[in-house]
Write an enzyme that holds these catalytic residues in place. Structure first.
Site, PDB file in Angstrom:
ATOM      1  N   ARG A   1      45.675  12.090 -10.263  1.00  0.00           N
ATOM      2  CA  ARG A   1      45.926  13.334 -11.475  1.00  0.00           C
ATOM      3  C   ARG A   1      45.085  13.401 -12.283  1.00  0.00           C
ATOM      4  NH1 ARG A   1      51.808  13.120 -10.693  1.00  0.00           N
ATOM      5  NH2 ARG A   1      51.527  15.108 -12.383  1.00  0.00           N
TER       6      ARG A   1
ATOM      7  N   HIS B   1      50.851  17.922  -2.326  1.00  0.00           N
ATOM      8  CA  HIS B   1      50.599  17.887  -3.517  1.00  0.00           C
ATOM      9  C   HIS B   1      51.635  17.312  -3.921  1.00  0.00           C
ATOM     10  CE1 HIS B   1      48.415  17.115  -7.105  1.00  0.00           C
ATOM     11  NE2 HIS B   1      49.609  17.749  -7.872  1.00  0.00           N
TER      12      HIS B   1
ATOM     13  N   TYR C   1      54.578  37.392  -7.331  1.00  0.00           N
ATOM     14  CA  TYR C   1      54.353  38.396  -7.742  1.00  0.00           C
ATOM     15  C   TYR C   1      52.642  38.632  -6.707  1.00  0.00           C
ATOM     16  CZ  TYR C   1      58.750  39.402  -9.833  1.00  0.00           C
ATOM     17  OH  TYR C   1      60.345  39.828 -10.170  1.00  0.00           O
TER      18      TYR C   1
END
Length: 768
Positions: free
Chosen positions: A29, A75, A119
């Site tokens: 990680r 993931h 967006y």
């Protein structure tokens, strides 16, 4: 089946589970791999974009689609971390080389967040395609099953440059962190080439090629002499400064300006507004009077924070003040920690380059082994096709005489002519000698007739010759590490030529910023604080003009020196100090500032028992009286300390201060400070003093002040009055012998002068 209970030690299970969790966070990680310099989430985002065919020449795709593919396939740790990674990979003010081309609001250097992923749109940068994702189809890296074993993902990306250095890294794991600064692409490529030419090269020699960090925000590294040790050990502190430019006024209507054009890398984000806020604080607290206005004129073109100056301001001293008092000079803590062979390891510069070079040789070996095999297969096919063109009539005769494809192929490979009709025995004898390979036979049977055109045959021969050259080239590369090194270096130099940019961060050994703080002109001012805790200082002349209003509207009023301190004793037994210069020096009608904003005093959890200046208690003794009837005298010199908060007295369990009073052997200052606050009266006389203690149940005790012993500030004191179980001290009065003193207590007028003098530690008399 009988139930089987396994007994185990709980602490062992917890320890093993935590170690497993820690290693998972560390390796899967938080920390980058030393080979490609990427954390798993970064690698997966880039690979997912590659699989979505989001090349630099393709249209942008919605970020939500990229995040969804990454999370669904590779993931499974939540969309926020994936989108945050995508955003950072696109921010050229954070990365030495941005890897993602973002379209839309992807945040700003001033700390503005990116728009929601629905967006924004993104695609890969050309640099990323060319340097990070190329050759994935050539078996250069291992592919592993994803989390649910429905997909394959690369263990590491075939990155051609030391990404660990170029883009740096940061991450917090369990018990360890990594923080690697970005560097200049061209310099890193040259350093790698130098290492490949001489593996015994020293860190010092490498730093002559790659002088140090190259932050995308520019700035100045000012401890060049420390860098060798930092890059040798992989740990240390890089000192950074922003770049300040002096712009003298060119017109009479303009002012001289100090302009910050580059900021330290650590100032990215909210720290820019924090810097401006710190400058404004310097102006408000009178640390400088040379700055007239502060404005942030930063734009897409770059950073531009403008400080307008007074005429004839000492701009050099002001620049040094900014370095000393704000984050315009900061440190970047280097900790070059990365995953090496599945384990975290702190790496020096030379070790980082070594691991990268070893990885490049591994990539090149696998790449050219794959290409060699491909060309050898191609050579085999080309040989077969050329030979087939020479005996094409025989092959056509075999095809026409065969009953099926398998029979024709068997003849081409093994010379088996049984069952095939030939026009002549000669043809049959020739066919029996055929020995094409399986691959050649397959290609011959799939060959189209247009390949028999003369020019096509010439092209076939030309391709065969090119194939032989490639085989020779690949064999040469694979047979010699020196030849392979040439190829790797040539690739690095090509990348440098195509993508290098000029260095942005200046590296030097700078002198420490020396700021000469202008000495404040010492003068007497009037401190005033209203009942809401808003405090300020005003000029004595302003106080004289508004004397009645000042006393009517404020709870505390006294004179003090502007270079001195205000002392606040609270019911919790603490003494807080506030520098007078930290309070606003304003006009009488200006509001002031809450006193707990400039000191450690907490108005929500403490009540003021005494508030005065240093001069108020100088050469005096302080009388402390607590709610439970404890009292003591403390010499004021014990409170001449530099700490902002000290313990002023020791308190017993469930006890608190009722009041603190100043006194000395001959002079008494009649000042009453209670929990409700307010000055009852103030008078200086020469006389002896008595203490009057009034309890909540209506008992009052008067005894000589000399009955109370002098003790240290950390002492508990002595019992001044015997109290009933449910009683406590409510009021304290100091009375001078011979004076008529009348006070209002319990809504009654009480003459303290006529009270009978008793002894300390008695019950006192009931108020009638």
């Amino acid at each position: 089946m009988a139930e089987q209970i396994v007994k185990t030690e709980y602490s062992e299970i917890m320890q093993k589970s935590y170690i497993d969790y820690s290693m998972s966070v560390i390796t899967a990680r938080a920390l980058p791999d030393a080979r490609d310099g990427l954390k798993p989430v970064q690698r997966r985002v880039l690979y997912a974009m590659d699989q979505l065919n989001l090349g630099h020449d393709k249209p942008h795709r919605k970020s939500a689609r990229i995040v969804g593919d990454t999370m669904g396939k590779y993931h499974p740790h939540g969309d926020s971390s994936i989108y945050e990674t995508l955003v950072v990979l696109s921010q050229d003010f954070k990365k030495g080389m941005a890897l993602v081309d973002g379209h839309g609001n992807f945040g700003s250097i001033e700390g503005d967040g990116a728009a929601a992923m629905r967006y924004t749109e993104a695609r890969l940068q050309k640099f990323t395609e060319d340097v990070y994702l190329t050759d994935l189809d050539k078996n250069v890296v291992d592919f592993l099953p994803n989390f649910d074993e429905t997909e394959k993902e690369p263990e590491v990306l075939p990155v051609r440059v030391p990404n660990l250095l170029i883009n740096g890294a940061d991450g917090i794991a369990v018990g360890m962190t990594t923080n690697i600064p970005p560097h200049n692409l061209a310099e890193v490529c040259d350093a790698v080439c130098a290492y490949m030419d001489n593996t015994e090269i020293t860190t010092k020699e490498l730093l002559e090629i790659m002088p140090g960090p190259d932050f995308p925000t520019g700035g100045i590294v000012i401890n060049k002499s420390d860098l060798e040790d930092i890059y040798e050990t992989g740990q240390g502190k890089v000192k950074l400064r922003g770049k300040v430019v002096y712009e003298p006024a060119t017109k009479r209507s303009e002012r001289d300006k100090l302009v910050i054009t580059e900021i330290p890398y650590t100032m990215i984000g909210a720290n820019i507004s924090k810097f401006i806020s710190d400058v404004l604080d310097l102006i408000e607290t009178k640390k400088t009077s040379d700055i007239v206005d502060v404005s942030n004129e930063s734009s897409k073109e770059g950073i531009r924070i403008v400080l307008e100056l007074k005429k004839n301001a000492d701009y050099k001293n002001l620049e040094n003040m900014l370095y000393k008092k704000t984050k315009l000079e900061d440190t970047f803590g280097v900790n070059m920690l990365a995953i090496v062979n599945g384990r975290p390891e702190t790496l020096g510069l030379k070790q980082v380059i070594k691991h990268h070079v070893d990885f490049q040789f591994d990539l090149a070996t696998r790449k050219y082994t794959t290409l060699l095999k491909k060309e050898r297969d191609n050579k085999e096919i080309k040989e077969g096709l050329i030979r087939a063109c020479d005996i094409i009539d025989l092959i056509i005769e075999i095809l026409r005489g065969s009953k099926n494809l398998a029979q024709a192929k068997d003849c081409l490979v093994n010379g088996n002519v049984e069952g095939i009709n030939f026009k002549s025995e000669k043809s049959k004898a020739s066919a029996a000698k055929l020995d094409f390979t399986e691959r050649q036979a397959t290609e011959i049977l799939q060959m189209r007739l247009y390949r028999l055109i003369g020019l096509e045959i010439l092209q076939l021969q030309k391709e065969f010759e090119e194939c032989l050259k490639k085989i020779e080239k690949y064999e040469k590369i694979l047979s010699s590490r020196k030849e392979m090194a040439k190829v790797i270096k040539a690739e690095l130099l090509r990348i440098k030529k195509d993508y290098a940019r000029a260095r942005r961060t200046q590296i030097l050994d700078a002198k420490e910023a020396v700021y000469e703080e202008k000495k404040m002109e010492e003068k007497e001012v009037v401190f005033i604080m209203d009942r809401f805790g808003y405090a300020k200082t005003i000029d004595i002349s302003a106080y004289e003009r508004n004397k009645e209003a000042v006393h009517a509207e404020n709870k505390y009023v006294f004179t003090c020196m502007n270079t001195g301190k205000i002392l606040i004793f609270t019911d919790t037994g603490n003494m807080h100090q506030v520098k007078v210069k930290d309070l606003p020096y304003t006009r009488f009608r200006d509001k002031g500032t809450p006193i707990d904003n400039v000191g450690n005093y907490d108005s929500s959890g403490e009540n003021i028992c005494f508030l005065g200046s240093e001069a108020t208690i100088k050469n005096k003794k302080l009388l402390f009286v607590t709610k439970n009837g404890m009292a003591k005298l403390v010499d004021a010199s014990e409170f001449e300390v530099n700490k902002r908060t000290v313990s002023a007295t020791k308190l017993g369990e469930d006890d608190s201060l009722v009041g603190v009073y100043t006194t000395d052997a001959k002079i008494a200052i009649y000042s009453k400070f209670t929990l409700e606050g307010g000055i009852v009266e103030e008078e200086v006389v020469e006389s002896n003093q008595n203490v009057c203690l009034a309890s909540a149940n209506g008992n009052i005790l008067k005894f000589p002040l000399t009955d109370i012993p002098q003790k240290k500030k950390n002492a508990l004191g002595v019992r001044a009055m015997k109290l009933a179980k449910d009683d406590h001290i409510d009021e304290v009065f100091l009375v001078t012998d011979g004076d008529e003193v009348t006070v209002e207590y319990k809504k009654k007028e009480l003459n303290l002068t006529n009270l009978k003098l008793a002894h300390r530690d008695s019950k006192g008399s009931k108020i009638k």
